[in-house]
Design a protein around this motif. Sequence first.
Motif, mmCIF file in Angstrom:
data_model
loop_
_atom_site.group_PDB
_atom_site.id
_atom_site.type_symbol
_atom_site.label_atom_id
_atom_site.label_comp_id
_atom_site.label_asym_id
_atom_site.label_seq_id
_atom_site.Cartn_x
_atom_site.Cartn_y
_atom_site.Cartn_z
ATOM 1 N N PRO A 180 2.044 6.275 8.645
ATOM 2 C CA PRO A 180 1.389 6.022 7.351
ATOM 3 C C PRO A 180 -0.067 5.594 7.534
ATOM 4 N N THR A 181 -0.989 6.457 7.124
ATOM 5 C CA THR A 181 -2.413 6.138 7.218
ATOM 6 C C THR A 181 -3.178 6.487 5.946
ATOM 7 N N THR A 188 -9.572 6.770 -0.174
ATOM 8 C CA THR A 188 -10.091 6.429 1.150
ATOM 9 C C THR A 188 -10.498 4.968 1.238
ATOM 10 N N ASP A 189 -10.568 4.302 0.075
ATOM 11 C CA ASP A 189 -10.965 2.893 0.040
ATOM 12 C C ASP A 189 -9.775 1.950 0.201
ATOM 13 N N LYS A 190 -8.562 2.494 0.356
ATOM 14 C CA LYS A 190 -7.383 1.641 0.447
ATOM 15 C C LYS A 190 -6.616 1.903 1.736
ATOM 16 N N THR A 191 -5.988 0.870 2.254
ATOM 17 C CA THR A 191 -5.085 0.993 3.392
ATOM 18 C C THR A 191 -3.663 1.158 2.869
ATOM 19 N N PHE A 218 0.420 8.413 -16.321
ATOM 20 C CA PHE A 218 0.717 7.262 -15.483
ATOM 21 C C PHE A 218 0.026 7.493 -14.141
ATOM 22 N N SER A 219 -0.320 6.425 -13.467
ATOM 23 C CA SER A 219 -0.885 6.592 -12.124
ATOM 24 C C SER A 219 -0.430 5.456 -11.229
ATOM 25 N N ILE A 220 -0.321 5.777 -9.963
ATOM 26 C CA ILE A 220 0.120 4.782 -8.991
ATOM 27 C C ILE A 220 -0.430 5.191 -7.627
ATOM 28 N N ASP A 221 -0.740 4.221 -6.785
ATOM 29 C CA ASP A 221 -1.230 4.489 -5.438
ATOM 30 C C ASP A 221 -0.048 4.561 -4.485
ATOM 31 N N ALA A 222 0.066 5.688 -3.757
ATOM 32 C CA ALA A 222 1.213 5.921 -2.892
ATOM 33 C C ALA A 222 0.767 6.355 -1.506
#
Length: 572
Positions: free
Chosen positions: A507-508, A540-543, A431-435
Amino acid sequence: MRAFAALYAELDASTATSRKLEALAHYLRHASPADAAWAVYVLAGGKPRQIVPTKVLRSTAAEVASLPDWLFDACYDTVGDLAETIARLLPDATQHHEASLADWMARLLALRGGTPETVHAALRAAWSELDAPSRFVFNKLITGGLRVGVSKLTVIRAIARVGGLEHPLVAQRLMGYTDANARPDAQSYLALIAPLAAEHTGPSAAGQPYPFFLAHPLDEPTAHLGSPEAWQIEWKWDGIRAQVVLEADRCWIWSRGEELVTERFPELIHAARNWVDQDPQRAQGVVLDGEILAWDTAADRPMPFAALQRRLHRRQLTPRLLREVPVVFVAYDLLQWSGRDWRERPLAERRAQLERHVGQGTAARSADRLGVSPLIPTEGVSWEALAEQRAASRALGVEGFMIKRRDSRYGVGRTRSDSGGMWWKWKVDPFSIDAVLIYAQRGHGRRASLYTDYTFAVWDCTDPAAPVLVPFAKAYSGLTDEEIRRVDAIVRKTTIESFGPVRSLTPTLVFELGFEGIAESPRHKSGIAVRFPRMLRWRTDKTPQQADSLQTLRALLVSFRQPLIPLTSPCN
């Protein structure tokens, strides 16, 4: 103790495995058998049950160092390792004694269960007698953090070199040696290096398991494997790898980590004994390799791994817990039969004997706690068709396929010479998720000065007008050394507040996290727990605003629960 401290320093200073091997072998040749016994124990991963409560250790060290608690804690936060912090802060020893490693271990073990006053006095006396290097190692032995870059395989090779033995034999003799309740002594070490003539065909002591044979990850196309019909394919279960050792009316259960976990699974002991009683040959000695699973009998499928953890982490097994988390043992290999070692026989022969005496992979013959792992049919089936079936793994509560050559012997560990090309684990993608990274903590050992342990959050969009970040996972692996240094610099620049060793952050940063399983968890603020989280890549491509949400995690949980195809139970 001085000789062992010198060995520790030499091992820690070297990055070459060959040098570590030479240093360890040299120590074992010259140390007393009693000292060598404890050196092997701790370097091979043995950790005695907690000897000194951390609170007592810290308060005693602060008092001896004449420091207030807040200053001691600040030093600990800076150093990142409790044993090293204490060693650096304590005053020089006032007396020196040449006690051996074995003598010091005996003194340490005598402290378990002692009153705070007794432990306090013993620690003060010990620190006053040890020089700085010995004191550091002494503290490491107390905290259980004796990580020095030595693998268990290196320890096995060193013992083999000293005893003039083959590695597999030493690996077998070492099984169970590092159990938390073990008490290594001169006799146990001499048994490790005893001449081969003293060996017999089975494990070298009553109830001792064999070394586990491990598979390599299958990260390349399956075409090089040839026809699927040359392979035995079964589900990769998500439980606890274990060996069940049966002799006469006795039974032992060992985990892959070489822990004796017999008392955690009384129903498996009962089922195994019933099975032995049905055939006199079984009483002469049988070893089964398989998986312990928490099993949902109503849904006829494995329960989440988190359910099984409840059985491991509870001090007492209540009747309610036994009812709520029933377990089964799914056997997939036969290592010993009627007192004879079967590991050199082909897998197909071992499997046939297993099915003949335990079951056919669809039902247990003795009791509903003991069964055989079902096989995936391979006759006339392509790898493409198998890949499609494998895609349903998660909905069944399994992790993919295990692929084993039908003619393979049962080897030792995961060395290429033994298992390369013979046993593979073909797992489904994680599974994968952006956190979002929201907390950071310093690492340990060589990374004690860097922020390497991270807490991640996702957005709770219950109120779309005011979404909030909710922590759901911690991870510390997956980044390169260069990426860790870059993240560390950002952590220091974006710190909002410090809580002891932990920093809360603006959060950055966004990371893609991978994990193997997901389950509900009332213990976590998010209500969800994930298994084996690690960082797959730095996004690095996401905020932070583009990271995933708690609702996305819950959708994964729902999809994880839905069965797509029926799973044949190994234990009806």
